[in-house]
Design a protein around this motif. Structure first.
Motif, PDB file in Angstrom:
ATOM      1  N   LEU A  99      -3.921  29.050 -10.428  1.00 38.34           N
ATOM      2  CA  LEU A  99      -2.844  28.798  -9.467  1.00 38.34           C
ATOM      3  C   LEU A  99      -3.356  28.288  -8.112  1.00 38.34           C
ATOM      4  CD1 LEU A  99      -0.804  31.967 -10.367  1.00 38.34           C
ATOM      5  CD2 LEU A  99      -0.101  29.609 -10.807  1.00 38.34           C
ATOM      6  N   GLU A 100      -4.649  28.150  -7.970  1.00 39.29           N
ATOM      7  CA  GLU A 100      -5.239  27.714  -6.701  1.00 39.29           C
ATOM      8  C   GLU A 100      -4.686  26.375  -6.197  1.00 39.29           C
ATOM      9  OE1 GLU A 100      -9.620  28.122  -4.627  1.00 39.29           O
ATOM     10  OE2 GLU A 100      -9.498  27.993  -6.806  1.00 39.29           O
ATOM     11  N   PRO A 101      -4.449  25.381  -7.051  1.00 42.54           N
ATOM     12  CA  PRO A 101      -3.906  24.108  -6.551  1.00 42.54           C
ATOM     13  C   PRO A 101      -2.529  24.235  -5.882  1.00 42.54           C
ATOM     14  CG  PRO A 101      -4.816  23.811  -8.745  1.00 42.54           C
ATOM     15  CD  PRO A 101      -4.800  25.291  -8.470  1.00 42.54           C
ATOM     16  N   VAL A 102      -1.829  25.341  -6.120  1.00 46.41           N
ATOM     17  CA  VAL A 102      -0.501  25.542  -5.523  1.00 46.41           C
ATOM     18  C   VAL A 102      -0.595  25.608  -3.994  1.00 46.41           C
ATOM     19  CG1 VAL A 102       1.509  27.087  -5.426  1.00 46.41           C
ATOM     20  CG2 VAL A 102       0.345  26.680  -7.604  1.00 46.41           C
ATOM     21  N   ARG A 103      -1.765  25.966  -3.464  1.00 51.41           N
ATOM     22  CA  ARG A 103      -1.890  26.094  -2.007  1.00 51.41           C
ATOM     23  C   ARG A 103      -1.485  24.815  -1.282  1.00 51.41           C
ATOM     24  NH1 ARG A 103      -8.083  26.553  -2.105  1.00 51.41           N
ATOM     25  NH2 ARG A 103      -7.625  28.768  -1.945  1.00 51.41           N
ATOM     26  N   GLU A 104      -1.639  23.666  -1.945  1.00 50.80           N
ATOM     27  CA  GLU A 104      -1.288  22.384  -1.318  1.00 50.80           C
ATOM     28  C   GLU A 104       0.214  22.119  -1.305  1.00 50.80           C
ATOM     29  OE1 GLU A 104      -3.696  20.801   0.202  1.00 50.80           O
ATOM     30  OE2 GLU A 104      -5.108  22.290  -0.607  1.00 50.80           O
ATOM     31  N   PHE A 105       1.000  22.987  -1.953  1.00 45.76           N
ATOM     32  CA  PHE A 105       2.449  22.786  -2.069  1.00 45.76           C
ATOM     33  C   PHE A 105       3.171  24.007  -1.515  1.00 45.76           C
ATOM     34  CE2 PHE A 105       0.279  20.322  -5.249  1.00 45.76           C
ATOM     35  CZ  PHE A 105       0.874  19.077  -5.131  1.00 45.76           C
ATOM     36  N   LYS A 106       3.337  24.051  -0.187  1.00 43.10           N
ATOM     37  CA  LYS A 106       3.904  25.227   0.481  1.00 43.10           C
ATOM     38  C   LYS A 106       5.262  25.637  -0.085  1.00 43.10           C
ATOM     39  CE  LYS A 106       1.527  24.557   4.890  1.00 43.10           C
ATOM     40  NZ  LYS A 106       0.312  25.038   4.375  1.00 43.10           N
ATOM     41  N   ALA A 107       6.038  24.676  -0.530  1.00 43.89           N
ATOM     42  CA  ALA A 107       7.360  24.992  -1.081  1.00 43.89           C
ATOM     43  C   ALA A 107       7.261  25.777  -2.387  1.00 43.89           C
ATOM     44  CB  ALA A 107       8.158  23.706  -1.309  1.00 43.89           C
ATOM     45  N   ARG A 108       6.086  25.815  -3.016  1.00 42.77           N
ATOM     46  CA  ARG A 108       5.900  26.528  -4.275  1.00 42.77           C
ATOM     47  C   ARG A 108       5.260  27.917  -4.090  1.00 42.77           C
ATOM     48  NH1 ARG A 108       8.079  22.075  -5.210  1.00 42.77           N
ATOM     49  NH2 ARG A 108       8.000  21.003  -7.191  1.00 42.77           N
ATOM     50  N   HIS A 109       4.855  28.240  -2.872  1.00 39.90           N
ATOM     51  CA  HIS A 109       4.193  29.524  -2.629  1.00 39.90           C
ATOM     52  C   HIS A 109       5.097  30.700  -2.976  1.00 39.90           C
ATOM     53  CE1 HIS A 109       1.097  27.840   0.514  1.00 39.90           C
ATOM     54  NE2 HIS A 109       1.023  27.228  -0.655  1.00 39.90           N
ATOM     55  N   ALA A 110       6.344  30.653  -2.532  1.00 44.23           N
ATOM     56  CA  ALA A 110       7.249  31.796  -2.722  1.00 44.23           C
ATOM     57  C   ALA A 110       7.426  32.132  -4.201  1.00 44.23           C
ATOM     58  CB  ALA A 110       8.597  31.522  -2.074  1.00 44.23           C
ATOM     59  N   SER A 111       7.665  31.128  -5.023  1.00 44.14           N
ATOM     60  CA  SER A 111       7.887  31.417  -6.451  1.00 44.14           C
ATOM     61  C   SER A 111       6.615  31.929  -7.113  1.00 44.14           C
ATOM     62  CB  SER A 111       8.427  30.192  -7.192  1.00 44.14           C
ATOM     63  OG  SER A 111       7.503  29.128  -7.136  1.00 44.14           O
ATOM     64  N   ARG A 154      -1.857  35.967  -1.519  1.00 41.74           N
ATOM     65  CA  ARG A 154      -1.265  35.407  -0.294  1.00 41.74           C
ATOM     66  C   ARG A 154      -2.331  34.621   0.473  1.00 41.74           C
ATOM     67  NH1 ARG A 154      -1.051  35.723   4.731  1.00 41.74           N
ATOM     68  NH2 ARG A 154      -2.468  37.474   4.928  1.00 41.74           N
ATOM     69  N   LYS A 155      -3.513  35.213   0.623  1.00 41.55           N
ATOM     70  CA  LYS A 155      -4.592  34.537   1.351  1.00 41.55           C
ATOM     71  C   LYS A 155      -5.060  33.286   0.615  1.00 41.55           C
ATOM     72  CE  LYS A 155      -6.377  38.349   4.056  1.00 41.55           C
ATOM     73  NZ  LYS A 155      -7.509  39.255   4.297  1.00 41.55           N
ATOM     74  N   MET A 156      -5.120  33.348  -0.720  1.00 44.02           N
ATOM     75  CA  MET A 156      -5.533  32.178  -1.491  1.00 44.02           C
ATOM     76  C   MET A 156      -4.594  31.013  -1.222  1.00 44.02           C
ATOM     77  SD  MET A 156      -5.942  31.630  -5.615  1.00 44.02           S
ATOM     78  CE  MET A 156      -4.223  31.202  -5.963  1.00 44.02           C
ATOM     79  N   LEU A 157      -3.297  31.285  -1.239  1.00 47.28           N
ATOM     80  CA  LEU A 157      -2.311  30.218  -1.069  1.00 47.28           C
ATOM     81  C   LEU A 157      -2.166  29.774   0.381  1.00 47.28           C
ATOM     82  CD1 LEU A 157       0.483  31.370  -3.521  1.00 47.28           C
ATOM     83  CD2 LEU A 157      -1.264  29.621  -3.889  1.00 47.28           C
ATOM     84  N   LYS A 158      -2.133  30.710   1.311  1.00 49.68           N
ATOM     85  CA  LYS A 158      -1.756  30.398   2.680  1.00 49.68           C
ATOM     86  C   LYS A 158      -2.926  30.257   3.652  1.00 49.68           C
ATOM     87  CE  LYS A 158       2.777  32.518   2.104  1.00 49.68           C
ATOM     88  NZ  LYS A 158       3.561  31.302   2.122  1.00 49.68           N
TER      89      LYS A 158
END
Length: 146
Positions: A112-124, A92-96
């Motif tokens: 999965l670190e690059p996902v942090r830039e895509f908030k819509a992808r955090h939940a999945s 959670r901290k890594m992404l948000k």
């Protein structure tokens, strides 16, 4: 930029998910669902002496949810409840919050670190972690799985 999150390693993980299927008699089960994208992950856990001894899951998710589920399934057996709760918080901290990726045996999650830039992808991406912690909560509360 979207190519950064759907890289070759993510697609390899998504295409090779271990431990698919439900356990016959889990100690705890939980489903996590993302309303945003419709992804769903259901996990079953068997725990002995505070340590995960078996794991099964059904993954109906995008490539990111599949990749995080694949990594979870590869490393969850042998983990303690405290480790898995800390892992969810680290993800959670890594992404948000721009936190560092998990390390040690969970270092694969750095993909999965690059996902942090895509908030819509955090939940999945977080579904498998949320489902595992919910199943652990169920076990801790003494409710039977299934």
């Amino acid at each position: 930029m979207l190519n950064d999150i759907y890289n070759r390693r993510i697609l390899e993980l998504a295409g090779n998910i271990p431990r698919l299927g439900r356990l016959a008699e889990p100690d705890g089960s939980a489903t996590a669902h993302s309303k945003l994208c419709g992804s769903t992950v259901t996990v079953d856990l068997k725990v002995a002496d505070g340590t995960v001894v078996d794991f099964g899951h059904v993954v109906k998710a995008c490539a990111l949810g599949q990749a995080s589920s694949s990594i979870m399934a590869s490393h969850v057996v042998g983990s303690t409840a405290d480790e898995l709760r800390s892992l969810r918080e680290a993800m959670r901290k890594m992404l948000k919050e721009n936190g560092p990726p998990p390390d040690g045996r969970w270092a694969d999650l750095a993909v999965l670190e690059p996902v942090r830039e895509f908030k819509a992808r955090h939940a999945s991406t977080l579904l498998t972690f949320d489902a595992v912690v919910a199943a652990l909560d169920q076990i801790a509360a003494g409710r039977p799985g299934g």
